[in-house]
Design an enzyme around this catalytic site. Sequence first.
Site, PDB file in Angstrom:
ATOM      1  CE1 TYR A   1      -0.835   4.030   9.063  1.00 27.73           C
ATOM      2  CE2 TYR A   1      -2.125   5.048   7.324  1.00 27.73           C
ATOM      3  CZ  TYR A   1      -0.917   4.593   7.805  1.00 27.73           C
ATOM      4  OH  TYR A   1       0.210   4.713   7.028  1.00 27.73           O
TER       5      TYR A   1
ATOM      6  CB  SER B   1       6.346  -3.397   7.041  1.00 31.64           C
ATOM      7  OG  SER B   1       6.430  -2.124   6.425  1.00 31.64           O
TER       8      SER B   1
ATOM      9  CG  HIS C   1       5.318   3.075   6.950  1.00 32.05           C
ATOM     10  ND1 HIS C   1       4.158   2.776   7.613  1.00 32.05           N
ATOM     11  CD2 HIS C   1       4.956   3.945   5.973  1.00 32.05           C
ATOM     12  CE1 HIS C   1       3.148   3.441   7.071  1.00 32.05           C
ATOM     13  NE2 HIS C   1       3.610   4.162   6.070  1.00 32.05           N
TER      14      HIS C   1
ATOM     15  N   GLY D   1      10.189  -3.703   2.202  1.00 35.03           N
ATOM     16  CA  GLY D   1      11.267  -2.780   2.564  1.00 35.03           C
ATOM     17  C   GLY D   1      12.554  -3.123   1.838  1.00 35.03           C
ATOM     18  N   GLY D   2      12.895  -2.330   0.841  1.00 34.24           N
ATOM     19  CA  GLY D   2      14.196  -2.477   0.176  1.00 34.24           C
ATOM     20  C   GLY D   2      14.290  -3.617  -0.803  1.00 34.24           C
TER      21      GLY D   2
ATOM     22  CB  THR E   1      -0.626   0.401   8.629  1.00 35.50           C
ATOM     23  OG1 THR E   1      -0.792  -0.147   7.323  1.00 35.50           O
ATOM     24  CG2 THR E   1       0.802   0.901   8.787  1.00 35.50           C
TER      25      THR E   1
ATOM     26  N   PRO F   1       0.841  -1.203   0.000  1.00 37.10           N
ATOM     27  CG  PRO F   1       0.114  -0.925   2.220  1.00 37.10           C
ATOM     28  CD  PRO F   1       0.836  -1.885   1.303  1.00 37.10           C
TER      29      PRO F   1
ATOM     30  NE  ARG G   1      14.383  -0.292  -3.716  1.00 38.41           N
ATOM     31  CZ  ARG G   1      13.388  -0.299  -2.816  1.00 38.41           C
ATOM     32  NH1 ARG G   1      12.494  -1.294  -2.796  1.00 38.41           N
ATOM     33  NH2 ARG G   1      13.245   0.683  -1.960  1.00 38.41           N
TER      34      ARG G   1
ATOM     35  CD  GLN H   1      -2.823   1.600   4.994  1.00 37.91           C
ATOM     36  OE1 GLN H   1      -3.150   2.356   4.089  1.00 37.91           O
ATOM     37  NE2 GLN H   1      -2.650   2.005   6.244  1.00 37.91           N
TER      38      GLN H   1
ATOM     39  CB  SER I   1      -2.738   3.647   0.256  1.00 39.30           C
ATOM     40  OG  SER I   1      -2.684   4.670   1.229  1.00 39.30           O
TER      41      SER I   1
ATOM     42  CE  LYS J   1       2.781  -1.940   4.744  1.00 40.89           C
ATOM     43  NZ  LYS J   1       3.091  -0.578   5.173  1.00 40.89           N
TER      44      LYS J   1
END
Length: 353
Positions: free
Chosen positions: A132, A249, A251, A283-284, A158, A79, A286, A130, A108, A227
């Site tokens: 909150y 995560s 974020h 996260g990261g 989240t 998201p 690639r 997602q 999101s 999350k």
Amino acid sequence: MDPSELDVSELEQLAAERLDPLGYSYVFRGSGDEVTLADNVAAWQRLKLRPHVLRDVSAVTTATTVLGTSVGTPVLVAPTAMHRFASPDGELATARAAAAVGTLMVVSMAATFSLEEIAKVAPGAPHWQQMYMVRDRGLTRALAERTRDAGYQAIVATVDGAAVPLRRGLEGGVLVPPPDFRFPNLAPPALADSSDLIGMISETDPAMSFDDLASFGEWSGLPVVVKGVVRGDDAARCVDAGAAAIAVSNHGGRQLDGCVATADALADVVDAVGGRAEVYVDGGIRNGRDVTKALALGARAVMVGRPIVWALAAFGEDGVRGVVRRLTTDLERTMAFCGAASLDDLTRDLVTR
Ligand SMILES: Cc1cc2nc3c(=O)[nH]c(=O)nc-3n(C[C@H](O)[C@H](O)[C@H](O)COP(=O)(O)O)c2cc1C
């Protein structure tokens, strides 16, 4: 140019050229000194593969399920807010692309199109919403009910937003979105055209605790993915509280700077959950090697954030299709090199430090 022939780093470069300065800061940058932002990428690179040889990999498949939903690839769309920064079609383009390549999009709460509009452009494709827990529980409840009514398959709650982070590159550390952006999921119906995102986000309820997790499921009747967890003990408590899955995560280095990299947090969470719930990680991530390492450490799927937005900024809908295809073909190649014909063959012994 076929976007699926580009590495994520090339899409990143093109996106940096195409996003306006505000969009650039919002998408690219992180919080604090951006230590976690960088370490998320570096931590996957620190892990090394110990490939098997001489296994029959003449037919490699990346198909799997997440919470019972079939997907062609374990590379899911994380998201990310405000796809209109990247394309006028925003989340509608992302949703069409995700459907075309057989993956699942997590929408999101701060999307610039409504969850109903997003579902409509990709009929039959799986979507998770997602959200909150905002101070006004009625508002969160209304969104949970809309999610159910629109046919979504899960809620992603989240939980790493207990405070408002100071983000780099933004005046005062906080985004003031362009005045023409709309947030039809975030805002109460009466304020559907409001762009007062800061006000909305500061309404995220810092009093939320494990006891509140069950509400998402009660309101929606849907399974709940929690999350933003990076500790095994917390993950186990979330599962005790009814979570169907945990998304490891931080974020994308946008909340607590100095937080452990997700590649370094994953195994602890997988062990603590002990098969009682599915575990995902973001996260990261690639390239396909990163995906392989994540699955070998016990994640069932990964989510990618910035690469999707970069691809959307660089090539629109084609870009999003391309980046998911690229990550998936790179995963297939890495699996073959590692002697893995299916995702079940990705076991922890394939990874070393
Ligand atoms: C531009 C942007 C917006 C984001 N918006 C949200 C959001 O609305 N809700 C959420 O739970 N996470 C959000 N995230 C975090 C992502 O879901 C994900 O955790 C993160 O991007 C993964 O790291 P990566 O960007 O290195 O792939 C956002 C991330 C980015 C880059």
